[in-house]
Scaffold this motif. Structure first.
Motif, PDB file in Angstrom:
ATOM      1  N   LYS A 235      39.922  11.136  53.939  1.00  0.00           N
ATOM      2  CA  LYS A 235      39.812   9.687  52.691  1.00  0.00           C
ATOM      3  C   LYS A 235      40.207   9.538  51.686  1.00  0.00           C
ATOM      4  N   GLU A 237      39.746   8.489  47.786  1.00  0.00           N
ATOM      5  CA  GLU A 237      38.283   7.557  46.997  1.00  0.00           C
ATOM      6  C   GLU A 237      38.770   7.431  45.907  1.00  0.00           C
ATOM      7  N   THR A 239      37.565   5.242  42.372  1.00  0.00           N
ATOM      8  CA  THR A 239      36.473   4.749  41.171  1.00  0.00           C
ATOM      9  C   THR A 239      37.317   4.241  40.291  1.00  0.00           C
ATOM     10  N   HIS A 310      33.106   1.767  42.938  1.00  0.00           N
ATOM     11  CA  HIS A 310      34.536   1.703  43.474  1.00  0.00           C
ATOM     12  C   HIS A 310      35.605   0.735  44.959  1.00  0.00           C
TER      13      HIS A 310
END
Length: 333
Positions: A235, A237, A239, A310
């Motif tokens: 996955k 990610e 931010t 995020h």
């Protein structure tokens, strides 16, 4: 022949785009940035044993072979930023003539993107005997960020197969590059369900940072080698942070409006749209939720507030994260 010493200014990193993952190719472009050496990140294990001695006898072995390159922060350029995107998001087919548009986006369906692995060479042009190359190089994480009155900066961490000694590719031609500037960037924030890029937040953008953990990882299966033979996706990610100037236009305030979105955990559609010369530019779209809302900060006499959050997948907008880059490069070197 006299002993030769390698001045630090003679260090360089160069790379080439691989056709087959892990099969090395000659470098085709010089990375225009501060130098960082490819690291042998192989892991080893020391065996603990009692053999009648006070001291430790040497008995160790490698458990895996791997390479790593931490590229330090440098100016984000329209011409070289796509290498990070190709190796960390997907291989993009450009559209256009004269100026070329490449779109990089993590899919929001069940499709799996195909990144472009690179062969990376690091060495000193005077003392070339210690030259190493890392094949099967992919981007593990990259960051792009900027502050007021400055250029955007980019940095990245690559992983790949174990570095091996090699012969450097002879390259001297430098790619012509242009740095993207924060003052030439527009910020748009819209409500979910609306059209991204509709509502420009004027007079407030003082800085931004986006950090992308790509989700690419090596697959350490047993295939007769301590090096990984392939990679897989986990996955991604993402931010972000936005630094905004505190202001008010009659009763309207961008900081106040986004504070409400933070309190309500409302999805926001965020666009960072940058323009350079000759139609060059980038457009970064993502759906985001704020995780924290900072204090008032004194920034050279300005009152600023930093919003951090995020990226999320917004089904209502079919959006997670997308980066579009426009440059004058028909084929990435």
């Amino acid at each position: 022949m006299a002993r030769q010493y390698g001045p630090f200014t003679n260090n360089k990193t160069q790379m080439g785009r691989e056709t087959v993952f892990g099969t090395g190719v000659a470098a085709t472009t010089i990375w225009r940035a501060p130098f960082s050496m490819i690291e042998d990140a192989s892991q080893s294990q020391t065996v603990e044993e009692n053999i009648g001695l006070l001291v430790q006898a040497e008995r160790s072995y490698f458990t895996q072979h791997r390479g790593r390159l931490a590229m330090p922060s440098t100016e984000l350029t329209y011409e070289q930023f796509p290498h990070l995107l190709e190796a960390g998001v997907k291989t993009a087919t450009p559209s256009g003539t004269g100026t070329y548009t490449r779109v990089y986006a993590y899919p929001t369906d069940n499709s799996v993107p195909t990144p472009k692995s690179h062969t990376i060479e690091s060495y000193n042009t005077v003392a070339t005997a210690d030259m190493v190359e890392m094949n099967g190089s992919l981007v593990e994480e990259f960051t792009y960020e900027a502050n007021a009155q400055e250029a955007w900066k980019m940095s990245a961490t690559w992983f790949g197969l174990r570095p091996v000694p090699s012969t450097p590719t002879t390259l001297s031609t430098l790619v012509s590059v242009e740095a993207a500037m924060l003052p030439m960037t527009l910020l748009y924030i819209d409500a979910t369900g609306g059209t991204i890029g509709t509502t420009q937040k004027t007079g407030v953008l003082m800085g931004a940072q986006v950090r992308v953990k790509t989700g690419l990882v090596p697959v350490p299966v047993g295939d007769g080698s301590l090096s990984h033979s392939t990679y897989k996706w986990t996955k991604p990610e993402i931010t972000f942070s936005l630094t905004l100037e505190l202001e008010q236009d009659v009763a309207a305030s961008t900081v106040a409006a986004e504070r409400v979105a933070y309190r309500n955990k409302t999805v926001r559609l965020i666009r960072l749209s940058n323009t350079g010369t000759g139609s060059k530019g980038f457009t970064n779209d993502f759906a985001g939720i704020y995780d924290s809302f900072g204090d008032y900060t004194n920034s050279n006499g300005n009152t600023t507030v930093q919003l951090t959050g995020h990226a999320v997948y917004s089904p209502a907008d079919t959006l997670f994260w997308s980066m579009t880059v426009i440059n004058a490069v028909a084929t990435l070197p």
